[in-house]
Write an enzyme that holds these catalytic residues in place. Structure first.
Site, PDB file in Angstrom:
ATOM      1  N   ILE A 696       0.822  -1.218   0.000  1.00 40.18           N
ATOM      2  CA  ILE A 696       0.000   0.000   0.000  1.00 40.18           C
ATOM      3  C   ILE A 696       0.850   1.260   0.000  1.00 40.18           C
ATOM      4  O   ILE A 696       0.326   2.363  -0.055  1.00 40.18           O
ATOM      5  CB  ILE A 696      -0.954   0.028   1.215  1.00 40.18           C
ATOM      6  CG1 ILE A 696      -0.172  -0.088   2.520  1.00 40.18           C
ATOM      7  CG2 ILE A 696      -2.003  -1.054   1.099  1.00 40.18           C
ATOM      8  CD1 ILE A 696      -1.042   0.053   3.762  1.00 40.18           C
ATOM      9  N   GLY A 697       2.162   1.111   0.069  1.00 38.77           N
ATOM     10  CA  GLY A 697       3.015   2.295   0.058  1.00 38.77           C
ATOM     11  C   GLY A 697       4.468   1.914   0.093  1.00 38.77           C
ATOM     12  O   GLY A 697       4.839   0.775   0.407  1.00 38.77           O
ATOM     13  N   GLY A 699       8.432   3.965   0.879  1.00 42.02           N
ATOM     14  CA  GLY A 699       9.141   5.186   1.230  1.00 42.02           C
ATOM     15  C   GLY A 699      10.627   4.962   1.308  1.00 42.02           C
ATOM     16  O   GLY A 699      11.149   3.916   0.910  1.00 42.02           O
ATOM     17  N   ALA A 700      11.332   5.979   1.840  1.00 39.23           N
ATOM     18  CA  ALA A 700      12.784   5.915   1.889  1.00 39.23           C
ATOM     19  C   ALA A 700      13.286   4.833   2.836  1.00 39.23           C
ATOM     20  O   ALA A 700      14.358   4.274   2.642  1.00 39.23           O
ATOM     21  CB  ALA A 700      13.340   7.280   2.330  1.00 39.23           C
ATOM     22  N   SER A 701      12.491   4.510   3.860  1.00 41.28           N
ATOM     23  CA  SER A 701      12.967   3.548   4.844  1.00 41.28           C
ATOM     24  C   SER A 701      12.456   2.135   4.602  1.00 41.28           C
ATOM     25  O   SER A 701      13.012   1.188   5.152  1.00 41.28           O
ATOM     26  CB  SER A 701      12.560   3.999   6.254  1.00 41.28           C
ATOM     27  OG  SER A 701      11.164   4.161   6.329  1.00 41.28           O
ATOM     28  N   LYS A 703       9.082  -0.606   2.675  1.00 43.61           N
ATOM     29  CA  LYS A 703       7.831  -0.835   1.957  1.00 43.61           C
ATOM     30  C   LYS A 703       6.745  -1.171   2.972  1.00 43.61           C
ATOM     31  O   LYS A 703       6.998  -1.843   3.964  1.00 43.61           O
ATOM     32  CB  LYS A 703       8.015  -1.972   0.955  1.00 43.61           C
ATOM     33  CG  LYS A 703       6.834  -2.206   0.031  1.00 43.61           C
ATOM     34  CD  LYS A 703       7.125  -3.325  -0.966  1.00 43.61           C
ATOM     35  CE  LYS A 703       8.170  -2.921  -1.967  1.00 43.61           C
ATOM     36  NZ  LYS A 703       8.357  -3.930  -3.034  1.00 43.61           N
ATOM     37  N   LYS A 718       5.464  -2.366   8.081  1.00 39.67           N
ATOM     38  CA  LYS A 718       6.570  -1.738   7.359  1.00 39.67           C
ATOM     39  C   LYS A 718       7.771  -2.673   7.403  1.00 39.67           C
ATOM     40  O   LYS A 718       8.241  -3.056   8.483  1.00 39.67           O
ATOM     41  CB  LYS A 718       6.941  -0.401   7.972  1.00 39.67           C
ATOM     42  CG  LYS A 718       8.254   0.164   7.407  1.00 39.67           C
ATOM     43  CD  LYS A 718       8.490   1.609   7.769  1.00 39.67           C
ATOM     44  CE  LYS A 718       7.677   2.511   6.887  1.00 39.67           C
ATOM     45  NZ  LYS A 718       8.035   3.932   7.054  1.00 39.67           N
ATOM     46  N   ASP A 820      11.087  14.230  10.507  1.00 38.81           N
ATOM     47  CA  ASP A 820      10.593  14.085   9.132  1.00 38.81           C
ATOM     48  C   ASP A 820       9.079  14.313   9.090  1.00 38.81           C
ATOM     49  O   ASP A 820       8.332  13.515   8.529  1.00 38.81           O
ATOM     50  CB  ASP A 820      10.945  12.710   8.581  1.00 38.81           C
ATOM     51  CG  ASP A 820      10.800  12.643   7.062  1.00 38.81           C
ATOM     52  OD1 ASP A 820      10.703  13.722   6.435  1.00 38.81           O
ATOM     53  OD2 ASP A 820      10.788  11.535   6.504  1.00 38.81           O
TER      54      ASP A 820
END
Length: 985
Positions: A696-697, A699-701, A703, A718, A820
């Protein structure tokens, strides 16, 4: 005999001293006792040592008998407490640095008694308060270097600061200093650097007497509330290399005397109210590398001889009112690397030899009235990295030589009058990631040479006259995220290679003459958000695989010749825009689409109908009659059948999961689970849900997956990225991961996303959070659903996020700095309640290295400007980022929107409100009845996003201001009662 006795006594004395710590060591231990050392940075300061010379931060010089401490560097050790006065008992101490710690309280003269030998004192980036220590010149007579930057010192600069006998560098940047910029600082005749930037001084002119500092090399007075004109006397500063008067309210002309500054390397005058032309005498500045007079109100023309400076490297005059042509003398600047003249009224052609003899790397001439052809030698220096010429009147064809400019990474030529065929080699430039040619009159086809552009991420060629087929070679562009080629003359089928676009997020080919069937294999477009193939000549059926795309929310296939039925799989999509009109579709409309929401999505398809018990209405009457709703009996039958089907599927699913768990049990996986709440699932159940269909997404850190558990509940998982070959990253993860998640697991707040547990297995690390049905604020706000978030909902989100951030800053012990904050890290639950997410993940990855923290933490457009002079991220940095989120909510714009030019959102809003009024920044999708409240919240956002950290309110104060705004207006309805929001999935 006497001599022997003396030697014996000296030997005994030395032996005794070798068994105990020196006096300097005792003083250091005394100083340590007044400080908190939470990370044990001074753990090696031990009384069992004979000398402190090997201790952390200690430097010694050997005197005749015993080593003495001469320098102490305790910077960035996380120390807490007042200034340790015991350090001034070190009689030989000449250099002391305590920067980048958490030292507090005010400074008193008693604390510095005995520090007479100090030549260097650095207390920057702490939390000292009160007035500046007026006693320093008398107590530290030998001081050469004084840095008190980035603290909370207040009040005026004391007059005693003009009495330092030998001071060479004075830095007071980023405090709360008031009063005028004092003229008595001109008494510091030995001064080389004067840095007073980012202080709220009383509005006052720049003292002309500062020109008496003839040894001065750096004069940094950015954002000091300076008014009046630039004193011509500054031309006497013959040794000056850096002059920065930016972000003030200076007016008048730029004095010709600045041309006498023969040693100057950098002049920055941007964000003032300067008028008049650029001084022609700047041609005498033989060492000038940067001249930045941007964001002023300069008018007139650029003088011919301004470009005669042979060492000129950077020239910035953007966002002014300059007119006329760019002088031909620019071709004589053999060292010119940066030219930024965007947002003026410059006209005429570029000089024919422009760039031929210069190492140009960055050229931005956008938003002018420039015309003529792009010079063939613009990349003559072989170093051109970015070429931005958008929104001008350039004509003619692209020069063939640009196809050889392999250094290009960013090209924006949209909205000009360019024509002809694009050189084949230009399509295949190997390092270009952004290529925008839209809004011109280009012809010809897309060359197969485009396969060489392996770094290309965004290709925008809409609104031209391109023709022919889309080449199969485009399948090699594995990094392509956006392909926009609407309103051209492209023909033929889609190439099969398009299915290789695993990173594709936007595909817009509407208004062409493309034909054939829509390619199969689109299931690999897992990141596709927008698909627009409208008004072409596509035939065949709609691929059912489109229903498997997890984030697709815009689908327009209207105006084609598609046949067959509408796949039931499309019901899996959460679509904001859905249009299949004007095709040749037939059969029964899927039940989920038989609602008023989609009543305009299927027009012009005579064969479509809803009632499965009768022939299609369009077949009986020859029209397109889609009727919504089933007879009650058939509806009941369908509901019972569906329930039976779901029950059967659930039974088979449980049997399958049960057998799968048995198999996993026999494999004996070695997952280690750390839970922070009572769990109703196991680590095996979590790990078994991590397949690509549930992403569903990303990012930098890591999936993010949606995991549906056996009890029917959903969680978000995550999975941190695995980076083979980069063991340093995972070494730091191993060092801090357990401690970090333990901290996160203790957090309990309604506006912080709940961390259920963490799972580790070898190099694989999972964080299991509560699932947020409405996803991130960023996706919702900047996607096509942004219009469905009305103002009361946005206001509620702002308050919720503020409360979550306030909890981190004020209620956690120790405080947590998110590092962040952005709209993508604010998640929304089923009631559109906002929760802060993803804090601490970057810290778990980078460990304790402050430089690494400054590199990893933060996202483009959200990073506070004080990074210009500090690497430390604190609560003030979070508040700046939150202010940008507020501006997103009010304006509906992204923090780094290409439409904003080279400005970030905070500076764009501030500039636009000042020059055009608030109406030009408010999101037009919002109801104007809330304008007063939106304007007040906008002011709060601008305050939080202030350039000065000291001007930003605490999060507790932000909440107070937001609630006061809400209380002044009518009571808001709950989000669930508003029709606009109820349409969201």
């Amino acid at each position: 005999m006497a001599a022997f006795l003396s030697l014996f006594l000296l030997f005994c004395f030395l032996a005794c001293r070798s068994l105990s710590l020196t006096q300097d060591g005792l003083h250091l231990l005394d100083a340590k006792s007044f400080l908190d050392d939470p990370v044990s940075s001074l753990s090696d300061w031990s009384p069992s040592d004979a000398t402190p010379c090997n201790w952390t931060g200690v430097t010694c010089a050997p005197p005749p008998l015993f080593p003495a401490v001469t320098a102490l560097d305790l910077s960035n050790l996380g120390l807490i407490g007042p200034f340790p006065s015991a350090l001034c008992r070190l009689l030989d101490l000449s250099s002391l640095s305590l920067s980048l710690n958490y030292l507090n309280s005010s400074l008193s003269s008693s604390s510095f008694l005995g520090c007479y030998s100090l030549t260097r004192l650095d207390l920057s980036q702490n939390s000292f308060t009160g007035p500046l220590p007026a006693f320093l010149p008398s107590l530290l007579p030998r001081l050469l270097y004084l840095d008190l930057s980035v603290n909370n010192f207040s009040g005026p600069i004391p007059s005693s600061f003009g009495q330092f006998a030998s001071l060479r560098s004075l830095s007071l940047v980023g405090n709360l200093l008031s009063g005028p910029v004092p003229a008595f600082l001109s008494n510091l005749s030995s001064l080389h650097e004067l840095n007073l930037s980012y202080n709220p001084f009383t509005p006052t002119p720049l003292p002309p007497s500062l020109a008496n500092l003839t040894s001065l090399r750096v004069l940094w007075l950015a954002s000091c509330n300076l008014i009046g004109s630039i004193p011509p006397s500054l031309g006497r500063l013959s040794n000056l290399t850096d002059l920065d008067l930016s972000y003030n309210c200076i007016s008048g002309d730029i004095p010709d005397s600045l041309a006498v500054l023969s040693s100057v390397v950098q002049i920055e005058l941007y964000s003032n109210n300067l008028t008049g032309p650029v001084p022609s005498g700047l041609s005498n500045l033989t060492e000038l590398r940067l001249f930045d007079a941007s964001m002023n109100q300069l008018s007139g023309q650029i003088p011919e001889d301004v470009f005669l400076a042979p060492s000129l490297e950077s020239f910035h005059l953007y966002e002014n009112n300059l007119t006329g042509a760019i002088p031909s003398t620019i071709t004589r600047c053999d060292n010119l690397a940066e030219l930024r003249l965007f947002s003026n009224q410059l006209d005429g052609p570029l000089p024919a030899d422009f760039g031929k003899n210069s190492p140009l790397s960055f050229v931005d001439l956008s938003d002018n009235l420039l015309s003529g052809e792009i010079p063939a030698g613009i990349c003559g220096g072989g170093m051109l990295d970015q070429l931005l010429l958008l929104d001008n009147m350039f004509s003619g064809s692209l020069p063939e030589s640009l196809g050889q400019c392999s250094t290009l990474t960013r090209v924006r030529l949209l909205n000009n009058r360019l024509s002809g065929e694009v050189p084949p080699a230009f399509w295949g430039l190997p390092h270009v990631w952004l290529l925008e040619l839209a809004g011109n009159c280009f012809t010809g086809d897309i060359s197969p040479a485009i396969s060489g552009a392996t770094n290309l991420s965004k290709l925008v060629i809409s609104n031209n006259q391109f023709e022919g087929r889309i080449p199969e070679e485009m399948g090699a562009l594995s990094n392509l995220y956006e392909f926009s080629a609407a309103n051209n003359r492209l023909a033929g089928p889609l190439p099969e290679g398009l299915v290789n676009f695993a990173a594709l997020g936007l595909l817009d080919l509407h208004n062409n003459s493309l034909s054939g069937e829509i390619v199969s294999g689109v299931r690999w477009w897992k990141k596709l958000i927008r698909l627009n193939l409208a008004n072409n000549e596509f035939t065949g059926s709609i691929p059912p695989e489109l229903g498997d795309l997890p984030v697709l929310n815009y689908l327009d296939l209207s105006g084609n010749q598609l046949t067959g039925t509408i796949p039931l799989e499309l019901q899996n999509l959460k679509l904001n825009e859905f249009n299949l009109s004007n095709n040749q579709l037939s059969g029964t409309l899927p039940p989920q689409f038989a609602t008023r929401i989609y009543e305009n999505s299927f027009l012009g398809n005579p064969g479509l109908c809803v009632d499965v018990n009768e022939p299609c209405a369009g077949q009986r009457r020859g029209g397109n009659s889609i009727r919504y709703g089933f007879p009650w009996l058939l509806r009941s039958i369908y509901i019972l059948s569906a329930a039976a089907l779901v029950a059967a599927a659930a039974w088979f699913y449980r049997k399958y999961r049960s057998s799968k768990e048995v198999n996993r049990a026999t494999e004996k996986p070695s997952w280690m689970l750390t839970s922070f709440h009572k769990l109703g699932f196991s680590e095996d159940e979590i790990s078994g849900c991590l397949d690509e269909d549930s992403v569903i997404g990303s990012g930098a850190s890591g999936k993010v997956y949606k995991a549906v558990l056996s009890n029917g509940e959903a969680v978000a998982v995550k999975k941190l990225w695995e980076t083979p070959g980069k063991t340093d990253v995972f070494e730091s993860v191993d060092d801090g991961f357990e401690a970090e998640v333990a901290t996160l697991g203790k957090i309990r707040h309604k506006n912080i996303v709940k961390l259920w547990c963490c799972c580790t297995h070898k190099d694989c690390k999972l964080l299991v959070y509560e699932y947020m049905p409405h996803g991130s604020l960023g996706d919702l706000l900047h996607g096509s659903k942004g219009g469905l978030l009305d103002w009361p909902t946005r206001y509620k989100i702002a308050v919720d996020a503020a409360e979550g951030l306030s909890y981190l800053h004020h209620d956690c012990v120790p405080p947590i700095v998110h590092r962040d904050i952005k709209s993508n890290n604010i998640l929304l639950d089923e009631e559109f309640g906002a929760k802060v997410a993803d804090f601490g993940v970057a810290k778990a990855i980078v460990g304790k290295d402050p430089k690494s923290m400054s590199i990893v933490a933060g996202s483009c457009g959200y990073i506070a400007p004080e990074y210009a002079y500090t690497l430390r991220v604190n609560e003030k940095s979070d508040i700046y980022s939150y202010g940008v989120v507020i501006l997103e909510l009010v304006t509906g714009r992204r923090p780094a929107d290409p439409e904003l030019g080279e400005k970030d959102l905070a500076r764009w809003v501030q500039s636009t409100v000042e020059h055009k009024g608030v109406d030009h920044v408010l999101d037009p999708k919002l109801d104007v009845c809330y304008k007063e409240e939106m304007c007040k919240v906008l002011d709060i956002g601008l305050l939080c996003a202030s350039k000065l950290p000291i001007s930003r309110p605490s999060m507790r104060m932000v909440i107070k201001m937001l609630l006061e705004v809400g209380s002044e207006n009518k009571q808001l309805k709950p989000a669930k009662d508003r029709n606009q929001v109820s349409l969201l999935p």
